[in-house]
Enzyme design. Structure first.
Site, mmCIF file in Angstrom:
data_model
loop_
_atom_site.group_PDB
_atom_site.id
_atom_site.type_symbol
_atom_site.label_atom_id
_atom_site.label_comp_id
_atom_site.label_asym_id
_atom_site.label_seq_id
_atom_site.Cartn_x
_atom_site.Cartn_y
_atom_site.Cartn_z
ATOM 1 N N HIS A 1 73.568 39.631 88.004
ATOM 2 C CA HIS A 1 74.908 39.746 87.412
ATOM 3 C C HIS A 1 75.447 38.357 87.092
ATOM 4 O O HIS A 1 76.569 38.213 86.613
ATOM 5 C CB HIS A 1 75.879 40.420 88.392
ATOM 6 C CG HIS A 1 75.705 41.907 88.518
ATOM 7 N ND1 HIS A 1 75.463 42.725 87.442
ATOM 8 C CD2 HIS A 1 75.777 42.731 89.604
ATOM 9 C CE1 HIS A 1 75.371 43.981 87.851
ATOM 10 N NE2 HIS A 1 75.558 44.007 89.151
ATOM 11 N N THR B 1 74.114 48.650 83.856
ATOM 12 C CA THR B 1 72.966 48.048 84.554
ATOM 13 C C THR B 1 71.967 49.108 85.033
ATOM 14 O O THR B 1 70.757 48.960 84.845
ATOM 15 C CB THR B 1 73.467 47.277 85.806
ATOM 16 O OG1 THR B 1 74.696 46.635 85.497
ATOM 17 C CG2 THR B 1 72.446 46.298 86.302
ATOM 18 N N THR B 2 72.474 50.149 85.657
ATOM 19 C CA THR B 2 71.622 51.186 86.237
ATOM 20 C C THR B 2 70.771 51.842 85.151
ATOM 21 O O THR B 2 69.564 52.051 85.328
ATOM 22 C CB THR B 2 72.517 52.254 86.914
ATOM 23 O OG1 THR B 2 73.454 51.578 87.753
ATOM 24 C CG2 THR B 2 71.712 53.241 87.721
ATOM 25 N N LYS C 1 79.024 47.365 85.936
ATOM 26 C CA LYS C 1 79.623 48.504 85.224
ATOM 27 C C LYS C 1 79.395 48.498 83.717
ATOM 28 O O LYS C 1 80.008 49.274 82.984
ATOM 29 C CB LYS C 1 81.148 48.624 85.499
ATOM 30 C CG LYS C 1 81.488 48.690 86.965
ATOM 31 C CD LYS C 1 80.803 49.825 87.648
ATOM 32 C CE LYS C 1 80.038 49.372 88.859
ATOM 33 N NZ LYS C 1 78.977 50.302 89.261
HETATM 34 P P1 A3P Z 1 81.376 55.097 84.077
HETATM 35 O O1 A3P Z 1 82.052 54.666 85.337
HETATM 36 O O2 A3P Z 1 82.192 54.777 82.867
HETATM 37 O O3 A3P Z 1 80.930 56.489 84.102
HETATM 38 P P2 A3P Z 1 76.451 49.856 86.253
HETATM 39 O O4 A3P Z 1 75.157 50.551 86.316
HETATM 40 O O5 A3P Z 1 76.421 48.559 85.501
HETATM 41 O O6 A3P Z 1 77.103 49.757 87.582
HETATM 42 O O7 A3P Z 1 77.395 50.760 85.326
HETATM 43 C C1 A3P Z 1 77.831 52.015 85.776
HETATM 44 C C2 A3P Z 1 78.344 52.757 84.566
HETATM 45 O O8 A3P Z 1 77.241 53.228 83.791
HETATM 46 C C3 A3P Z 1 79.128 54.003 84.983
HETATM 47 O O9 A3P Z 1 80.061 54.220 83.922
HETATM 48 C C4 A3P Z 1 78.030 55.037 85.007
HETATM 49 O O10 A3P Z 1 78.492 56.351 84.947
HETATM 50 C C5 A3P Z 1 77.238 54.657 83.768
HETATM 51 N N1 A3P Z 1 75.843 55.111 83.805
HETATM 52 C C6 A3P Z 1 75.000 55.162 84.860
HETATM 53 N N2 A3P Z 1 73.806 55.621 84.489
HETATM 54 C C7 A3P Z 1 73.894 55.893 83.168
HETATM 55 C C8 A3P Z 1 72.964 56.429 82.207
HETATM 56 N N3 A3P Z 1 71.742 56.761 82.549
HETATM 57 N N4 A3P Z 1 73.399 56.567 80.944
HETATM 58 C C9 A3P Z 1 74.658 56.224 80.578
HETATM 59 N N5 A3P Z 1 75.580 55.739 81.441
HETATM 60 C C10 A3P Z 1 75.191 55.550 82.721
#
Ligand code: A3P
Length: 313
Positions: free
Chosen positions: A124, A64-65, A61
């Site tokens: 992670h 990463t994505t 969160k």
């Molecule tokens: P929120 O739940 O605050 O919206 P991870 O990829 O580590 O699991 O993190 C997910 C978080 O990154 C989520 O945050 C998601 O909405 C956000 N996120 C995913 N893709 C993103 C992007 N391209 N730019 C900015 N935030 C992104």
């Protein structure tokens, strides 16, 4: 020594069985149903890092994505255009696999020698739990972190969505973080491990912050490309390649791709790709956490990070 935390343990009274299932290993709490300890041990034992390898590291969160999408696009920009990149049909998570969740879960000693260079991996796991070969090599690690309050809220939404836990409260989730007993936690030790290495070996470990990437994605993307050894040429900068990559990897663009709207991920539990794209905002925690709760976690963080130069706004 590992100690298994029972999902019914009295010290976690309000955490549902599906949300816990953490195993303490090497000083961290590992969600061992998704990242089995045996896979981590195999990774530590068998993974042979190459100097050209690139590793995306993060706590869940933290972004990463997003980081995976950027790294994949930067490194492969001479092979794919933005209209034919695999990111149009695959979630970024599928394009850069995690050591502990995918690669060493599928096989204890996989043959990774055929992967074209630079090999892209993700994890992670905290820095101390990485394979020694990574620490000895000159491979590049990009770590992303984020304001921990936003991580709590994002994690809470995500786990509720994946495990269908309507009754699990954000306060209970915050409690886990305050105790340092969340997946791959404690948060502070996870961040400090990579922070310290980024100071010690700045050409091998890049420490990124979600908020800074949101504030100036172009500058951060250029910094990332430079660090990865794939800097943008003057020509690319002039012709707008950096901006195109930033726009392509933006929250709004990725979220609206069909694969991320309707696709599914089969990691332990089948869940929707759209869970990886919620609101993508900085500071959303104020809508969920009371000032008292924020102060409590903040005090813990200040104490845990004291003596280090790592701070969070
Ligand atoms: P929120 O739940 O605050 O919206 P991870 O990829 O580590 O699991 O993190 C997910 C978080 O990154 C989520 O945050 C998601 O909405 C956000 N996120 C995913 N893709 C993103 C992007 N391209 N730019 C900015 N935030 C992104």
């Amino acid at each position: 020594m590992e100690s298994k935390k029972s999902s019914l343990a009295s010290s976690t009274p309000n955490i549902s069985p599906s949300a816990s299932g953490l195993t303490q290993c090497q000083g961290f709490w590992i969600p061992s149903r998704i990242a089995p300890i045996s896979s981590i041990i195999s990774f530590q034992k068998y993974f042979q890092a190459l100097d050209e390898d690139i590793i995306v590291a993060s706590k869940p969160k933290a972004g990463t994505t997003w980081l995976k999408a950027l790294v994949f696009t930067i490194v492969n920009r001479h092979f794919y255009t933005l209209s034919n990149t695999p990111l149009n049909s695959a979630n970024p998570r599928h394009l850069i696999s995690h050591f502990e969740v995918n690669i060493y879960r599928e096989s204890p000693n996989p043959d990774l020698s055929n992967i074209p260079s630079p090999r892209l991996f993700a994890t992670h796991l905290p820095y101390p739990m990485l394979a020694d070969s990574i620490k000895r090599s000159y491979c590049r690690i990009v770590y992303i972190t984020r304001n921990p309050f936003d991580i709590v809220v994002s994690f809470w939404h995500f786990l509720r969505g994946v495990h269908n836990l309507p009754d699990w409260s954000v306060e209970d989730c915050l409690e886990m973080f305050c105790r340092g007993e969340e997946g791959y936690g404690p948060f502070w030790d996870h961040a400090l491990g990579y922070w310290n290495m980024s100071l010690e070996k700045p050409s091998n470990v890049l420490f990124l912050r979600y908020e800074e990437m949101k504030e100036d994605p172009v500058a951060q993307t250029k910094k990332l490309a430079e660090f990865l050894g794939f800097p943008f040429s003057m020509e690319e900068e002039k012709t707008g390649v950096v901006n195109q990559i930033v726009d392509f990897c933006s929250f709004n663009n990725l979220k609206d791709l069909e694969v991320n709207k309707t696709g599914k991920m089969a990691e332990i539990i089948l869940h929707s790709n759209k869970l990886y794209f919620r609101s993508g905002k900085v500071g959303d925690y104020v809508n969920y956490l009371t000032p008292t709760a924020v102060e409590r976690f903040n005090n813990i963080l200040e104490e845990k990070l004291s003596g280090s130069s790592l701070t969070f706004k």
